[in-house]
Scaffold this motif. Structure first.
Motif, PDB file in Angstrom:
ATOM      1  N   CYS A  48       9.769 -25.527 -26.200  1.00 22.23           N
ATOM      2  CA  CYS A  48      11.116 -24.384 -26.098  1.00 22.23           C
ATOM      3  C   CYS A  48      10.672 -23.123 -26.725  1.00 22.23           C
ATOM      4  O   CYS A  48      11.234 -22.262 -26.322  1.00 22.23           O
ATOM      5  CB  CYS A  48      11.943 -25.194 -27.034  1.00 22.23           C
ATOM      6  SG  CYS A  48      12.905 -26.802 -26.524  1.00 22.23           S
ATOM      7  N   PHE A  49       9.459 -22.962 -27.616  1.00 20.14           N
ATOM      8  CA  PHE A  49       9.168 -21.743 -28.131  1.00 20.14           C
ATOM      9  C   PHE A  49       7.904 -21.292 -27.698  1.00 20.14           C
ATOM     10  O   PHE A  49       6.946 -22.241 -27.607  1.00 20.14           O
ATOM     11  CB  PHE A  49       9.211 -21.798 -29.803  1.00 20.14           C
ATOM     12  CG  PHE A  49      10.616 -22.181 -30.460  1.00 20.14           C
ATOM     13  CD1 PHE A  49      12.054 -21.949 -29.775  1.00 20.14           C
ATOM     14  CD2 PHE A  49      10.443 -23.330 -31.481  1.00 20.14           C
ATOM     15  CE1 PHE A  49      13.009 -22.154 -30.244  1.00 20.14           C
ATOM     16  CE2 PHE A  49      11.505 -23.590 -32.051  1.00 20.14           C
ATOM     17  CZ  PHE A  49      13.218 -23.106 -31.487  1.00 20.14           C
ATOM     18  N   GLY A  50       7.817 -20.003 -27.504  1.00 19.61           N
ATOM     19  CA  GLY A  50       6.825 -19.409 -26.765  1.00 19.61           C
ATOM     20  C   GLY A  50       6.942 -18.421 -25.944  1.00 19.61           C
ATOM     21  O   GLY A  50       8.189 -18.459 -25.322  1.00 19.61           O
ATOM     22  N   GLU A  51       6.051 -17.656 -25.302  1.00 16.46           N
ATOM     23  CA  GLU A  51       6.163 -16.629 -24.338  1.00 16.46           C
ATOM     24  C   GLU A  51       6.812 -17.406 -23.166  1.00 16.46           C
ATOM     25  O   GLU A  51       6.360 -18.558 -22.365  1.00 16.46           O
ATOM     26  CB  GLU A  51       4.805 -16.185 -23.848  1.00 16.46           C
ATOM     27  CG  GLU A  51       5.090 -15.139 -22.816  1.00 16.46           C
ATOM     28  CD  GLU A  51       3.625 -14.272 -22.585  1.00 16.46           C
ATOM     29  OE1 GLU A  51       3.891 -13.030 -21.808  1.00 16.46           O
ATOM     30  OE2 GLU A  51       2.794 -14.965 -22.768  1.00 16.46           O
ATOM     31  N   GLY A  52       8.042 -17.070 -22.648  1.00 10.29           N
ATOM     32  CA  GLY A  52       8.665 -17.451 -21.665  1.00 10.29           C
ATOM     33  C   GLY A  52       9.877 -18.376 -21.901  1.00 10.29           C
ATOM     34  O   GLY A  52      10.588 -18.782 -21.097  1.00 10.29           O
ATOM     35  N   GLY A  53       9.792 -18.827 -23.271  1.00  7.65           N
ATOM     36  CA  GLY A  53      10.831 -19.841 -23.677  1.00  7.65           C
ATOM     37  C   GLY A  53      10.595 -21.191 -23.029  1.00  7.65           C
ATOM     38  O   GLY A  53      10.015 -21.701 -22.589  1.00  7.65           O
ATOM     39  N   ALA A  54      11.918 -21.732 -23.183  1.00 11.64           N
ATOM     40  CA  ALA A  54      12.076 -23.053 -22.463  1.00 11.64           C
ATOM     41  C   ALA A  54      12.005 -22.930 -21.141  1.00 11.64           C
ATOM     42  O   ALA A  54      11.606 -23.820 -20.248  1.00 11.64           O
ATOM     43  CB  ALA A  54      13.387 -23.682 -23.170  1.00 11.64           C
ATOM     44  N   GLY A  55      12.320 -21.689 -20.658  1.00 12.04           N
ATOM     45  CA  GLY A  55      12.252 -21.626 -19.084  1.00 12.04           C
ATOM     46  C   GLY A  55      10.853 -21.907 -18.586  1.00 12.04           C
ATOM     47  O   GLY A  55      10.522 -21.995 -17.410  1.00 12.04           O
ATOM     48  N   THR A  56       9.708 -21.412 -19.258  1.00  5.80           N
ATOM     49  CA  THR A  56       8.441 -21.918 -18.758  1.00  5.80           C
ATOM     50  C   THR A  56       8.016 -23.115 -18.215  1.00  5.80           C
ATOM     51  O   THR A  56       7.331 -23.234 -17.261  1.00  5.80           O
ATOM     52  CB  THR A  56       7.338 -21.341 -19.837  1.00  5.80           C
ATOM     53  OG1 THR A  56       7.568 -20.080 -20.242  1.00  5.80           O
ATOM     54  CG2 THR A  56       5.968 -21.367 -19.261  1.00  5.80           C
ATOM     55  N   TYR A  57       8.817 -24.055 -18.926  1.00  8.14           N
ATOM     56  CA  TYR A  57       8.363 -25.502 -18.778  1.00  8.14           C
ATOM     57  C   TYR A  57       9.716 -26.027 -18.418  1.00  8.14           C
ATOM     58  O   TYR A  57       9.832 -27.551 -18.391  1.00  8.14           O
ATOM     59  CB  TYR A  57       7.611 -26.039 -19.848  1.00  8.14           C
ATOM     60  CG  TYR A  57       6.274 -25.435 -20.038  1.00  8.14           C
ATOM     61  CD1 TYR A  57       5.174 -25.540 -19.537  1.00  8.14           C
ATOM     62  CD2 TYR A  57       6.061 -24.552 -21.157  1.00  8.14           C
ATOM     63  CE1 TYR A  57       4.063 -25.112 -19.711  1.00  8.14           C
ATOM     64  CE2 TYR A  57       5.021 -23.978 -21.596  1.00  8.14           C
ATOM     65  CZ  TYR A  57       4.044 -24.266 -20.680  1.00  8.14           C
ATOM     66  OH  TYR A  57       2.741 -23.573 -21.002  1.00  8.14           O
ATOM     67  N   SER A  58      10.734 -25.435 -17.823  1.00  8.49           N
ATOM     68  CA  SER A  58      11.846 -26.044 -17.063  1.00  8.49           C
ATOM     69  C   SER A  58      11.660 -26.211 -15.868  1.00  8.49           C
ATOM     70  O   SER A  58      12.875 -26.270 -15.064  1.00  8.49           O
ATOM     71  CB  SER A  58      13.038 -25.115 -17.770  1.00  8.49           C
ATOM     72  OG  SER A  58      12.902 -24.075 -16.702  1.00  8.49           O
ATOM     73  N   ASP A  59      10.589 -26.105 -15.065  1.00 15.21           N
ATOM     74  CA  ASP A  59      10.530 -26.674 -13.538  1.00 15.21           C
ATOM     75  C   ASP A  59      10.667 -25.356 -12.715  1.00 15.21           C
ATOM     76  O   ASP A  59      10.184 -25.242 -11.485  1.00 15.21           O
ATOM     77  CB  ASP A  59      11.640 -27.737 -13.216  1.00 15.21           C
ATOM     78  CG  ASP A  59      11.379 -28.145 -11.991  1.00 15.21           C
ATOM     79  OD1 ASP A  59      12.547 -28.234 -11.086  1.00 15.21           O
ATOM     80  OD2 ASP A  59      10.458 -28.404 -11.531  1.00 15.21           O
ATOM     81  N   GLY A  60      11.244 -24.302 -13.273  1.00 14.05           N
ATOM     82  CA  GLY A  60      11.298 -22.959 -12.307  1.00 14.05           C
ATOM     83  C   GLY A  60      12.330 -23.260 -11.619  1.00 14.05           C
ATOM     84  O   GLY A  60      12.537 -22.638 -10.478  1.00 14.05           O
ATOM     85  N   LYS A  61      13.375 -24.060 -11.844  1.00 12.70           N
ATOM     86  CA  LYS A  61      14.691 -24.278 -10.758  1.00 12.70           C
ATOM     87  C   LYS A  61      15.625 -23.106 -11.032  1.00 12.70           C
ATOM     88  O   LYS A  61      16.218 -22.941 -12.219  1.00 12.70           O
ATOM     89  CB  LYS A  61      15.621 -25.498 -11.214  1.00 12.70           C
ATOM     90  CG  LYS A  61      14.778 -26.717 -10.867  1.00 12.70           C
ATOM     91  CD  LYS A  61      15.607 -28.166 -11.103  1.00 12.70           C
ATOM     92  CE  LYS A  61      15.553 -28.279 -12.637  1.00 12.70           C
ATOM     93  NZ  LYS A  61      14.246 -28.832 -13.058  1.00 12.70           N
ATOM     94  N   LEU A  62      15.813 -22.452  -9.836  1.00 12.86           N
ATOM     95  CA  LEU A  62      16.583 -21.172 -10.029  1.00 12.86           C
ATOM     96  C   LEU A  62      18.073 -21.307  -9.521  1.00 12.86           C
ATOM     97  O   LEU A  62      18.711 -20.139  -9.047  1.00 12.86           O
ATOM     98  CB  LEU A  62      15.732 -20.003  -9.207  1.00 12.86           C
ATOM     99  CG  LEU A  62      14.306 -19.701  -9.586  1.00 12.86           C
ATOM    100  CD1 LEU A  62      13.749 -18.847  -9.005  1.00 12.86           C
ATOM    101  CD2 LEU A  62      14.484 -19.313 -11.143  1.00 12.86           C
TER     102      LEU A  62
END
Length: 513
Positions: A139-153
């Motif tokens: 959840c925390f770090g560069e890109g936030g949770a989005g970095t490891y959220s699969d990249g679903k857009l």
């Protein structure tokens, strides 16, 4: 002259532009030579019939050459311009910073976690040893949770802002242009880090600042106007505008508001489990075939039911994906899911969750953190029942519905490991009962879904923030603190990469010189 058509294309012909051109020419009743180019505007899969096909909307250029679309990234250097502090380097924070560059505002990003390359080391320790770094995790770090959220857009946030602009900026920073046309665009967790690094370089190369390993411990305010932030190091950073884009798991930010007696309010969220099937089962159900064609992507599903007046639904479905441990502190279990760009893992997983309303939790109307405490208690129970080291409690699907402890668990993608348990010992009774009733109904909608080959892994609890930081609808500022802009998923105004990015840009737009 341009003409737009919708075509049905067999999967094995979707990459054949000559075939698409000839099909368009036949429908337009013109010679193929008159079509000088084509552009696919939208692409989706239609699996309602016996044969799955791609539905594509195509612009044909007749007797004229297409003009290539170019997204310029021409930002001025803002090193000497007035600053705005952005707390959090997730999608909301990064896109707020890009918009600040456009507006000649110097973005100063404060991120509690690490750069994406260093963050990977902490994730490796988390997966292998079950040790959580509270400031560097999924959840925390560069890109936030989005970095490891699969990249679903995929998003329904079209009315909130310019979705296409977000997608174009991602393409400009390294995403494939497929995301501009796919009905369910997806980047892949393996590719997102490079895109996020490219966004970082854009911000830094144009005079912005990014401070990693820097946790905000206080928001400085004077006479009802924000003046900056205080870091855990003791350093103060000053600015007349602060965009608070901290994500749904930064619980310590809510504590700052509570300590200062600033307004926060409880917000409904959803709670449940991750359900994982062999991908082949989902492919067979959705594509009506024994073996999925190599020209089709792993199949997706979306399921929803009303059970006793309460919503139960699939969430963040990951074809060819992996279940990941997303705890942000010791002594808790939180699971999420992601997929690589090729979606080539043998499993399909999805959050399957139940709506949690204010009336479900005692004192929630009077105490703004009641739902937050409720969420945390469930996560702590999951840790205890799992046995420690992020081993997650789990149950086979039919066993769960029938209230039976699973003698064995299927091989699955959750790396820290799973422990056979009764999930009724983890989930609140109303959540457990709603899932037990909904899952067989999902099985009636999708052949093969209801099976003991599927595993339920607990708990999926960070679907959204259970707390909202209020803001004025017009100025987007906190009603008590001028210059403070609650933003994104953590403040309760977004629910995914694109909607968070849009909200970040909207908050940057709200800044007045």
């Amino acid at each position: 002259m341009q003409h737009e058509l919708e075509l049905a294309i067999l999967p094995e012909r979707i990459a054949d532009q000559t075939h698409i051109l000839q099909k368009g020419a036949a429908l337009l009743k013109i010679a193929p030579a008159r079509i000088k180019g084509l552009k696919i505007r939208k692409r989706s899969i239609d699996a309602r019939g016996k044969q799955a096909v791609f539905r594509v909307r195509v612009i044909f250029y007749i007797d004229e050459q297409p003009i290539p679309e170019i997204l310029p990234l021409e930002y001025a250097n803002v090193a000497d311009d007035p600053p705005a502090i952005i707390v959090g380097a997730g999608p909301a924070g990064l896109f707020a910073a890009l918009r600040c560059l456009e507006k000649k505002i110097r973005p100063i990003i404060i991120e509690r976690g690490k750069r994406v390359q260093e963050r990977r080391r902490d994730l490796a320790v988390l997966n292998r040893q079950g040790i959580v770094n509270p400031d560097s995790n999924y959840c925390f770090g560069e890109g936030g949770a989005g970095t490891y959220s699969d990249g679903k857009l995929y998003t329904r946030s079209n009315k909130r802002g310019d979705v296409q602009r977000v997608l174009q900026l991602l393409v400009a920073h390294g995403a494939t242009d497929d995301i501009l046309v796919d009905a369910r665009p997806h980047i892949g967790t393996n590719k997102l880090p490079h895109i996020i690094q490219a966004i970082r370089h854009t911000i830094l190369n144009h005079g912005g600042e990014i401070h990693f390993d820097s946790r905000v411990v206080d928001i400085v305010e004077q006479f009802g106007h924000v003046k900056g932030v205080k870091l855990a190091s003791g350093e103060h950073i000053n600015a007349e505008h602060v965009i608070l884009a901290t994500g749904h798991s930064a619980r310590d930010i809510f504590e700052i508001f509570h300590r200062r007696r600033w307004l926060v309010e409880p917000k409904p969220f959803a709670l449940g489990v991750r359900i994982e099937h062999p991908q082949q089962i989902i492919d067979q159900a959705q594509y009506h075939c024994n073996v999925r064609s190599e020209h089709l992507p792993p199949a997706y599903y979306s399921l929803v039911e009303q059970v006793d007046g309460r919503g139960v639904f699939s969430f963040c479905m990951c074809p060819g994906g992996i279940i990941a441990p997303c705890a942000t502190d010791k002594g808790e279990i939180v699971v999420n899911g992601w997929s690589p760009s090729k979606r080539n893992n043998p499993y399909a997983n999805s959050g399957t969750v139940v709506q949690v309303n204010l009336e479900d939790v005692p004192h929630a109307v009077r105490y703004p953190f009641a739902l937050l405490d409720f969420q945390h208690e469930v996560e702590e129970r999951a840790y205890v029942v799992g046995g420690g080291k992020l081993v997650a409690p789990a149950q086979r699907m039919v066993d769960f519905v029938e209230g039976r402890l699973s003698n064995t668990l299927p091989v699955n993608s959750y790396k820290p490991g799973t422990h056979s348990a009764l999930l009724s010992e983890v989930l609140p009774p109303f959540v457990h009962d709603a899932l037990r009733k909904a899952i067989p109904l999902f099985g009636k909608k999708m052949k093969g879904y209801y099976t003991n080959e599927a595993i339920l892994v607990g708990v999926e609890s960070r679907t959204s923030s259970p707390v909202r930081i209020p803001r004025d609808k017009m100025t987007l500022q906190h009603p008590q603190i001028k210059g403070l802009y609650p933003c994104g998923e953590g403040a309760g105004y977004a629910g995914g990469i694109v909607s968070a990015a849009i909200d970040g840009m909207n908050c940057a737009d709200a800044i007045k010189d």
